[in-house]
Design a protein around this motif. Structure first.
Motif, PDB file in Angstrom:
ATOM      1  N   GLU A  21       0.814  -1.209   0.000  1.00 43.98           N
ATOM      2  CA  GLU A  21       0.000   0.000   0.000  1.00 43.98           C
ATOM      3  C   GLU A  21       0.852   1.266   0.000  1.00 43.98           C
ATOM      4  OE1 GLU A  21      -3.340   0.198  -0.237  1.00 43.98           O
ATOM      5  OE2 GLU A  21      -3.398  -1.975  -0.433  1.00 43.98           O
ATOM      6  N   GLN A  34       3.727  -0.570   4.311  1.00 40.40           N
ATOM      7  CA  GLN A  34       2.406  -1.075   4.657  1.00 40.40           C
ATOM      8  C   GLN A  34       1.967  -2.085   3.614  1.00 40.40           C
ATOM      9  OE1 GLN A  34      -0.728   1.763   5.303  1.00 40.40           O
ATOM     10  NE2 GLN A  34      -2.286   0.172   5.385  1.00 40.40           N
ATOM     11  N   THR A  36      -1.088  -4.983   2.534  1.00 38.78           N
ATOM     12  CA  THR A  36      -2.460  -5.426   2.726  1.00 38.78           C
ATOM     13  C   THR A  36      -2.581  -6.763   2.025  1.00 38.78           C
ATOM     14  OG1 THR A  36      -3.276  -3.166   2.780  1.00 38.78           O
ATOM     15  CG2 THR A  36      -4.901  -4.880   2.360  1.00 38.78           C
ATOM     16  N   TYR A  37      -3.169  -7.747   2.714  1.00 40.64           N
ATOM     17  CA  TYR A  37      -3.330  -9.062   2.104  1.00 40.64           C
ATOM     18  C   TYR A  37      -4.498  -9.785   2.749  1.00 40.64           C
ATOM     19  CZ  TYR A  37      -0.364 -10.320   6.113  1.00 40.64           C
ATOM     20  OH  TYR A  37       0.178 -10.456   7.366  1.00 40.64           O
ATOM     21  N   ASN A  44      -6.089  -8.063   5.944  1.00 38.76           N
ATOM     22  CA  ASN A  44      -5.097  -7.838   6.988  1.00 38.76           C
ATOM     23  C   ASN A  44      -4.289  -6.608   6.603  1.00 38.76           C
ATOM     24  OD1 ASN A  44      -5.700 -10.337   8.289  1.00 38.76           O
ATOM     25  ND2 ASN A  44      -4.493 -11.367   6.729  1.00 38.76           N
ATOM     26  N   SER A  45      -3.980  -5.781   7.580  1.00 38.75           N
ATOM     27  CA  SER A  45      -3.098  -4.640   7.375  1.00 38.75           C
ATOM     28  C   SER A  45      -1.844  -4.895   8.205  1.00 38.75           C
ATOM     29  CB  SER A  45      -3.765  -3.349   7.820  1.00 38.75           C
ATOM     30  OG  SER A  45      -2.851  -2.279   7.725  1.00 38.75           O
ATOM     31  N   ASP A  46      -0.707  -4.742   7.579  1.00 42.64           N
ATOM     32  CA  ASP A  46       0.554  -5.053   8.227  1.00 42.64           C
ATOM     33  C   ASP A  46       1.535  -3.924   7.935  1.00 42.64           C
ATOM     34  OD1 ASP A  46       2.157  -6.723   9.714  1.00 42.64           O
ATOM     35  OD2 ASP A  46       2.049  -8.387   8.297  1.00 42.64           O
ATOM     36  N   VAL A  47       1.975  -3.232   8.966  1.00 41.69           N
ATOM     37  CA  VAL A  47       2.943  -2.156   8.812  1.00 41.69           C
ATOM     38  C   VAL A  47       4.243  -2.610   9.462  1.00 41.69           C
ATOM     39  CG1 VAL A  47       3.534   0.232   9.384  1.00 41.69           C
ATOM     40  CG2 VAL A  47       1.163  -0.373   8.811  1.00 41.69           C
ATOM     41  N   SER A  65      -3.129  -5.612  11.992  1.00 44.56           N
ATOM     42  CA  SER A  65      -4.547  -5.597  12.372  1.00 44.56           C
ATOM     43  C   SER A  65      -5.346  -6.310  11.299  1.00 44.56           C
ATOM     44  CB  SER A  65      -5.059  -4.167  12.558  1.00 44.56           C
ATOM     45  OG  SER A  65      -4.988  -3.452  11.347  1.00 44.56           O
ATOM     46  N   THR A  66      -6.493  -6.813  11.694  1.00 46.92           N
ATOM     47  CA  THR A  66      -7.351  -7.497  10.754  1.00 46.92           C
ATOM     48  C   THR A  66      -8.810  -7.202  11.090  1.00 46.92           C
ATOM     49  OG1 THR A  66      -7.761  -9.610   9.649  1.00 46.92           O
ATOM     50  CG2 THR A  66      -7.478  -9.679  12.043  1.00 46.92           C
ATOM     51  N   ARG A  80      -5.431  -7.300  16.987  1.00 43.00           N
ATOM     52  CA  ARG A  80      -4.373  -6.364  16.622  1.00 43.00           C
ATOM     53  C   ARG A  80      -3.133  -6.701  17.440  1.00 43.00           C
ATOM     54  NH1 ARG A  80      -8.700  -2.920  17.769  1.00 43.00           N
ATOM     55  NH2 ARG A  80      -7.713  -2.285  19.700  1.00 43.00           N
TER      56      ARG A  80
END
Length: 134
Positions: A21, A34, A36-37, A44-47, A65-66, A80
């Motif tokens: 992202e 960042q 997203t998958y 899911n957001s993964d930073v 977070s999801t 999270r």
């Protein structure tokens, strides 16, 4: 110049989709990526945060977070995880479906790889591994 290890982004690893992202430079010695998958409806957001330390780019932290499908058919917040590898601390806010179950803090014991060894699905970085501590 430094680059990460090559990693595959096939469906077997990420589920329904995968995207970068943003890649953001936060300071001359810090940046984050960042990802997203997962499915489109509950992604899911993964930073992953990186810092320049000891002549190498190191993973400084991870915020995952999801979303979840709720019993009433809606979609809402789910578990999270926030991990700070520099302080070796993690916080998890765990949900059961869409209901808050608990928030837990834990200490970590291992340091993650440098950027050169980075793979977003490295088992050492998986946020759900921290559930074992909780």
């Amino acid at each position: 110049m430094t680059e990460s290890a090559h990693f595959s982004i096939g469906q077997g690893r990420f589920g329904y989709g995968f995207g970068v992202e943003a890649i953001v430079v936060d300071a001359p010695d810090r940046f984050h990526v960042q990802f997203t998958y997962g499915s489109a409806s509950v992604p899911n957001s993964d930073v992953i945060r990186f810092v320049w330390r000891d002549s190498a780019w190191r993973i400084a932290g991870r915020d995952f977070s999801t979303l979840a499908r709720c019993a009433d058919g809606s979609i809402d917040t789910s578990s999270r995880y926030s991990v700070n590898y520099l302080t070796k601390r993690a916080v998890a806010t765990l949900y059961d479906g869409c209901r808050l179950r608990k928030t837990v803090r834990a200490s970590l014991h291992a340091m993650p790889p440098t950027l050169q060894g980075f793979d977003p699905l490295d088992p050492a970085l998986r946020p759900k591994q921290f559930a074992a501590y909780f």
